[in-house]
Design a protein around this motif. Structure first.
Motif, PDB file in Angstrom:
ATOM      1  N   VAL A  68       0.560  -1.250  -0.193  1.00 48.07           N
ATOM      2  CA  VAL A  68       0.224   0.413  -0.237  1.00 48.07           C
ATOM      3  C   VAL A  68       0.458   1.398  -0.238  1.00 48.07           C
ATOM      4  O   VAL A  68       0.409   2.199  -0.027  1.00 48.07           O
ATOM      5  CB  VAL A  68      -0.542  -0.213   1.153  1.00 48.07           C
ATOM      6  N   PHE A  69       2.019   0.921   0.282  1.00 44.65           N
ATOM      7  CA  PHE A  69       2.793   2.559  -0.198  1.00 44.65           C
ATOM      8  C   PHE A  69       3.582   2.561  -1.486  1.00 44.65           C
ATOM      9  O   PHE A  69       4.530   3.639  -1.729  1.00 44.65           O
ATOM     10  CB  PHE A  69       4.127   1.741   1.362  1.00 44.65           C
ATOM     11  N   SER A  70       3.129   2.075  -2.604  1.00 46.51           N
ATOM     12  CA  SER A  70       2.939   2.727  -3.960  1.00 46.51           C
ATOM     13  C   SER A  70       1.821   3.592  -4.567  1.00 46.51           C
ATOM     14  O   SER A  70       1.279   3.231  -4.014  1.00 46.51           O
ATOM     15  CB  SER A  70       3.718   1.627  -4.802  1.00 46.51           C
ATOM     16  N   ASP A  71       2.596   4.393  -4.897  1.00 54.77           N
ATOM     17  CA  ASP A  71       1.711   5.688  -5.697  1.00 54.77           C
ATOM     18  C   ASP A  71       1.304   6.749  -4.680  1.00 54.77           C
ATOM     19  O   ASP A  71      -0.159   5.870  -4.410  1.00 54.77           O
ATOM     20  CB  ASP A  71       1.309   5.470  -6.677  1.00 54.77           C
ATOM     21  N   VAL A  72       1.470   6.214  -3.035  1.00 58.06           N
ATOM     22  CA  VAL A  72       0.207   6.628  -2.294  1.00 58.06           C
ATOM     23  C   VAL A  72      -0.083   7.791  -2.305  1.00 58.06           C
ATOM     24  O   VAL A  72      -1.674   7.992  -1.958  1.00 58.06           O
ATOM     25  CB  VAL A  72       1.581   6.551  -0.657  1.00 58.06           C
ATOM     26  N   HIS A  73      -0.268   8.958  -2.996  1.00 56.55           N
ATOM     27  CA  HIS A  73      -0.562  10.315  -3.550  1.00 56.55           C
ATOM     28  C   HIS A  73      -2.725   9.277  -3.756  1.00 56.55           C
ATOM     29  O   HIS A  73      -3.093  10.430  -4.263  1.00 56.55           O
ATOM     30  CB  HIS A  73      -0.163  10.890  -4.138  1.00 56.55           C
ATOM     31  N   GLU A  74      -1.950   8.831  -5.220  1.00 60.04           N
ATOM     32  CA  GLU A  74      -3.169   7.781  -5.712  1.00 60.04           C
ATOM     33  C   GLU A  74      -4.296   6.873  -4.517  1.00 60.04           C
ATOM     34  O   GLU A  74      -5.176   7.153  -5.060  1.00 60.04           O
ATOM     35  CB  GLU A  74      -3.066   7.036  -6.634  1.00 60.04           C
ATOM     36  N   VAL A  75      -3.271   6.645  -3.114  1.00 66.13           N
ATOM     37  CA  VAL A  75      -5.068   6.422  -2.562  1.00 66.13           C
ATOM     38  C   VAL A  75      -4.493   4.658  -2.499  1.00 66.13           C
ATOM     39  O   VAL A  75      -6.027   4.163  -3.364  1.00 66.13           O
ATOM     40  CB  VAL A  75      -5.312   6.456  -1.925  1.00 66.13           C
ATOM     41  N   PRO A  76      -3.799   4.484  -3.497  1.00 69.86           N
ATOM     42  CA  PRO A  76      -4.073   3.001  -4.519  1.00 69.86           C
ATOM     43  C   PRO A  76      -5.066   1.774  -3.587  1.00 69.86           C
ATOM     44  O   PRO A  76      -5.955   1.065  -4.027  1.00 69.86           O
ATOM     45  CB  PRO A  76      -3.376   2.125  -4.752  1.00 69.86           C
ATOM     46  N   HIS A  77      -4.681   1.652  -2.384  1.00 70.38           N
ATOM     47  CA  HIS A  77      -5.556   0.569  -1.075  1.00 70.38           C
ATOM     48  C   HIS A  77      -7.082   0.904  -0.905  1.00 70.38           C
ATOM     49  O   HIS A  77      -7.425  -0.110  -1.032  1.00 70.38           O
ATOM     50  CB  HIS A  77      -5.457   0.179   0.014  1.00 70.38           C
ATOM     51  N   VAL A  78      -7.589   2.350  -1.576  1.00 68.04           N
ATOM     52  CA  VAL A  78      -8.682   2.440  -1.021  1.00 68.04           C
ATOM     53  C   VAL A  78      -9.265   2.643  -2.890  1.00 68.04           C
ATOM     54  O   VAL A  78     -10.879   2.120  -3.110  1.00 68.04           O
ATOM     55  CB  VAL A  78      -9.113   4.001  -0.795  1.00 68.04           C
ATOM     56  N   ARG A  79      -8.929   3.019  -3.839  1.00 69.11           N
ATOM     57  CA  ARG A  79      -9.369   3.469  -4.997  1.00 69.11           C
ATOM     58  C   ARG A  79      -9.601   2.128  -5.998  1.00 69.11           C
ATOM     59  O   ARG A  79     -10.584   2.164  -6.774  1.00 69.11           O
ATOM     60  CB  ARG A  79      -8.241   4.908  -5.990  1.00 69.11           C
ATOM     61  N   LEU A  80      -8.836   1.054  -5.899  1.00 70.93           N
ATOM     62  CA  LEU A  80      -9.276   0.138  -6.590  1.00 70.93           C
ATOM     63  C   LEU A  80     -10.850  -0.186  -6.473  1.00 70.93           C
ATOM     64  O   LEU A  80     -10.862  -0.802  -6.971  1.00 70.93           O
ATOM     65  CB  LEU A  80      -7.901  -1.110  -6.515  1.00 70.93           C
ATOM     66  N   GLY A  81     -10.311  -0.929  -5.171  1.00 71.13           N
ATOM     67  CA  GLY A  81     -11.794  -1.070  -4.592  1.00 71.13           C
ATOM     68  C   GLY A  81     -12.909  -0.823  -4.885  1.00 71.13           C
ATOM     69  O   GLY A  81     -13.946  -1.174  -5.569  1.00 71.13           O
ATOM     70  N   GLN A  82     -12.580   0.803  -4.434  1.00 72.44           N
ATOM     71  CA  GLN A  82     -14.103   1.702  -4.934  1.00 72.44           C
ATOM     72  C   GLN A  82     -13.865   1.677  -6.258  1.00 72.44           C
ATOM     73  O   GLN A  82     -15.457   2.144  -6.889  1.00 72.44           O
ATOM     74  CB  GLN A  82     -13.137   3.168  -4.446  1.00 72.44           C
ATOM     75  N   GLU A  83     -13.496   1.705  -7.315  1.00 68.82           N
ATOM     76  CA  GLU A  83     -13.695   2.066  -8.751  1.00 68.82           C
ATOM     77  C   GLU A  83     -13.850   0.772  -9.351  1.00 68.82           C
ATOM     78  O   GLU A  83     -14.419   0.722 -10.447  1.00 68.82           O
ATOM     79  CB  GLU A  83     -12.352   2.619  -9.615  1.00 68.82           C
ATOM     80  N   ALA A  84     -13.470  -0.485  -8.968  1.00 69.94           N
ATOM     81  CA  ALA A  84     -13.648  -1.320  -9.362  1.00 69.94           C
ATOM     82  C   ALA A  84     -15.220  -1.811 -10.220  1.00 69.94           C
ATOM     83  O   ALA A  84     -15.362  -1.732  -8.449  1.00 69.94           O
ATOM     84  CB  ALA A  84     -13.075  -3.092  -8.650  1.00 69.94           C
ATOM     85  N   ASP A  85     -15.616  -2.599 -10.443  1.00 74.41           N
ATOM     86  CA  ASP A  85     -16.956  -3.170 -11.187  1.00 74.41           C
ATOM     87  C   ASP A  85     -16.963  -4.808 -10.952  1.00 74.41           C
ATOM     88  O   ASP A  85     -18.135  -4.599 -10.792  1.00 74.41           O
ATOM     89  CB  ASP A  85     -17.095  -3.336 -12.580  1.00 74.41           C
ATOM     90  N   LEU A  86     -15.809  -5.040 -10.090  1.00 77.08           N
ATOM     91  CA  LEU A  86     -16.002  -6.577 -10.099  1.00 77.08           C
ATOM     92  C   LEU A  86     -14.191  -6.761  -9.484  1.00 77.08           C
ATOM     93  O   LEU A  86     -13.598  -6.594  -9.900  1.00 77.08           O
ATOM     94  CB  LEU A  86     -15.964  -7.699 -11.233  1.00 77.08           C
ATOM     95  N   VAL A  87     -14.615  -7.916  -8.276  1.00 73.28           N
ATOM     96  CA  VAL A  87     -12.880  -8.447  -8.372  1.00 73.28           C
ATOM     97  C   VAL A  87     -13.008  -9.852  -7.834  1.00 73.28           C
ATOM     98  O   VAL A  87     -13.668  -9.834  -7.185  1.00 73.28           O
ATOM     99  CB  VAL A  87     -12.682  -7.667  -5.875  1.00 73.28           C
ATOM    100  N   LEU A  88     -11.614  -9.996  -8.439  1.00 75.05           N
ATOM    101  CA  LEU A  88     -12.201 -11.415  -8.418  1.00 75.05           C
ATOM    102  C   LEU A  88     -10.359 -12.113  -8.044  1.00 75.05           C
ATOM    103  O   LEU A  88      -9.333 -11.386  -8.412  1.00 75.05           O
ATOM    104  CB  LEU A  88     -12.491 -11.595  -9.749  1.00 75.05           C
ATOM    105  N   VAL A  89     -10.555 -13.019  -7.256  1.00 78.04           N
ATOM    106  CA  VAL A  89      -9.778 -13.823  -6.813  1.00 78.04           C
ATOM    107  C   VAL A  89      -9.089 -14.931  -7.446  1.00 78.04           C
ATOM    108  O   VAL A  89     -10.194 -16.129  -6.703  1.00 78.04           O
ATOM    109  CB  VAL A  89      -9.896 -13.595  -5.213  1.00 78.04           C
ATOM    110  N   VAL A  90      -8.247 -15.336  -7.650  1.00 79.24           N
ATOM    111  CA  VAL A  90      -8.232 -16.670  -8.244  1.00 79.24           C
ATOM    112  C   VAL A  90      -6.775 -16.957  -8.333  1.00 79.24           C
ATOM    113  O   VAL A  90      -5.248 -16.152  -8.582  1.00 79.24           O
ATOM    114  CB  VAL A  90      -8.383 -16.569  -9.802  1.00 79.24           C
TER     115      VAL A  90
END
Length: 416
Positions: A68-90
């Motif tokens: 979670v400490f890469s590209d911190v200014h984009e807050v990826p640990h929050v943004r990815l889930g917020q913007e996704a239409d589907l989260v798939l774990v495989v």
């Protein structure tokens, strides 16, 4: 296929956790990107021990990070889930599901799972002993209670010489489930748990001689989609298959292969007794050869001898009649009707007539021909009920049609 702009394409976060099945996530990634989805891969550190970040980046065209400490200014640990239409774990390993069930957020993937407000699909893969452990089953129950779709695991070869429950389903099946959830986020509820369903699929083959046969164009994809969706909705599924073009058996499904209409009839009458729902999706040949040649029929200058045909059994009608006579215990019987229409009547009108003649509870009517229904990935039609209800099924995947039918079946069963 022609892809729209990046902004128009469905956004999928593909989480990959650290199990040997991680290499199959590459096939899932390829399937999603080739079908027009924008995919961002979020592996765990352990996953990168099996597949390197460069592979995921090359296949997705997106950067890959685990923390979670890469590209911190984009807050990826929050943004990815917020913007996704589907989260798939495989694959979803036992460890990943344990952490997710307890709400941990110690890397990019688990943080994304906490922030996602879209459908979440986890596809487990692990050794049988880990799958069967009470802790794993508790975690699966917790995740499903939280609204996560936890797919059925398959049975087959694991690592080393081991075989059993816990194998990752076929990547094409996973892509199909992902597309289904993107099309209809509520398409895989666990509403068929405790139900036993029997489904027929594919075309029958009626031998002319030891080499040739009478057949039809059915691929079996619709019947397999019905079985796949029912299994992931919790049903105990028996799939009675004719010729199915070497389709992969869906995870969690018991398969019985048949050849001729007579063979399928015998199996369906036996297996359907006591079932909660029976669905005749197979394309059963209407006719068979009256007398099969015991040798290969030879060519001749005068042309072939005429071949006499006889009627095959009407399996759907026999199921309905057996139930009415008390010889078959089946709560609900549904059928499929492939119609072309003609100058006198439309496919829907022919379907209404067939529902009345067959006497089944539900009938799916497909308009076939010109690239529709047979040998294609998608389908459309109408769902007719013996209570006079009619539902238009819009063009979409065969799994989406399957989900529409199981919705209707579940409503009927709930009121019996």
């Amino acid at each position: 296929m022609t892809q729209g702009s990046t902004e128009d394409r469905p956004r999928v976060v593909l989480g990959v956790s650290g199990g040997i099945a991680a290499y199959k996530a590459c096939e899932v990634l390829r399937g999603l990107t080739e079908s027009g989805h924008r995919v961002r891969v979020a592996p765990t550190e352990a996953a990168l021990q099996f597949v390197g970040a460069a592979t995921f980046e090359a296949l997705s065209g997106q950067p890959v990070e685990t923390g979670v400490f890469s590209d911190v200014h984009e807050v990826p640990h929050v943004r990815l889930g917020q913007e996704a239409d589907l989260v798939l774990v495989v694959p979803a390993t036992a460890d990943l599901m344990a952490r997710a069930a307890n709400g941990q957020a110690d890397d990019l993937l688990t943080s994304t799972l906490l922030t996602a407000r879209c459908p979440v699909l986890m596809v487990p893969a692990m050794h049988t002993e880990m799958w069967e452990h009470p802790a794993t089953q508790r975690n699966i129950s917790t995740l499903r209670g939280d609204g996560v779709v936890v797919a059925e695991s398959d049975t087959g070869r694991l690592t080393g010489a081991d075989t059993g429950k816990g194998r990752l389903p076929d990547p094409a099946e996973i892509v199909d489930l992902a597309r289904l959830l993107l099309a209809a986020g509520n398409a895989l509820p666990r509403d068929l748990e405790g139900r036993r369903v029997v489904i027929s699929a594919g075309g029958t083959r009626e031998p002319l001689d030891p080499v040739r046969y009478l057949g039809n164009r059915s691929s079996g994809r619709q019947g397999y989609a019905l079985a796949r969706v029912a299994a992931h909705r919790g049903a105990e599924v028996t799939l009675v298959a004719g010729h199915t073009a070497e389709l992969v058996t869906p995870a969690g499904v018991r398969l019985i292969r048949t050849g001729t209409a007579e063979e399928m009839r015998s199996v369906m009458l036996t297996e359907s007794d006591g079932a909660d729902a029976v669905v005749m999706a197979a394309a059963v040949a209407d006719f068979k050869v009256s007398a099969q040649a015991g040798y290969k029929i030879k060519k001749s200058d005068s042309g072939p001898e005429p071949v006499a045909l006889a009627k095959n059994p009407d399996i759907l009608s026999e199921l309905v009649e057996a139930r009415a006579a008390g010889k078959l215990s089946a709560s609900l019987i549904a059928g499929f009707a492939a119609e072309t229409g003609d100058p006198s009547s439309s496919p829907l009108e022919y379907g209404r007539d067939k529902l009345a003649r067959k006497g089944c509870d539900l009938l799916v009517v497909n308009a076939v021909g010109e690239g529709r229904a047979f040998e294609v990935e998608d389908n459309a039609g109408w769902l007719l009920g013996d209570d006079g209800t009619e539902t238009t099924i819009p063009h979409g995947s065969k799994s989406l049609l399957a989900s529409t039918l199981w919705d209707a079946v579940n409503r009927r069963l709930a009121h019996q």
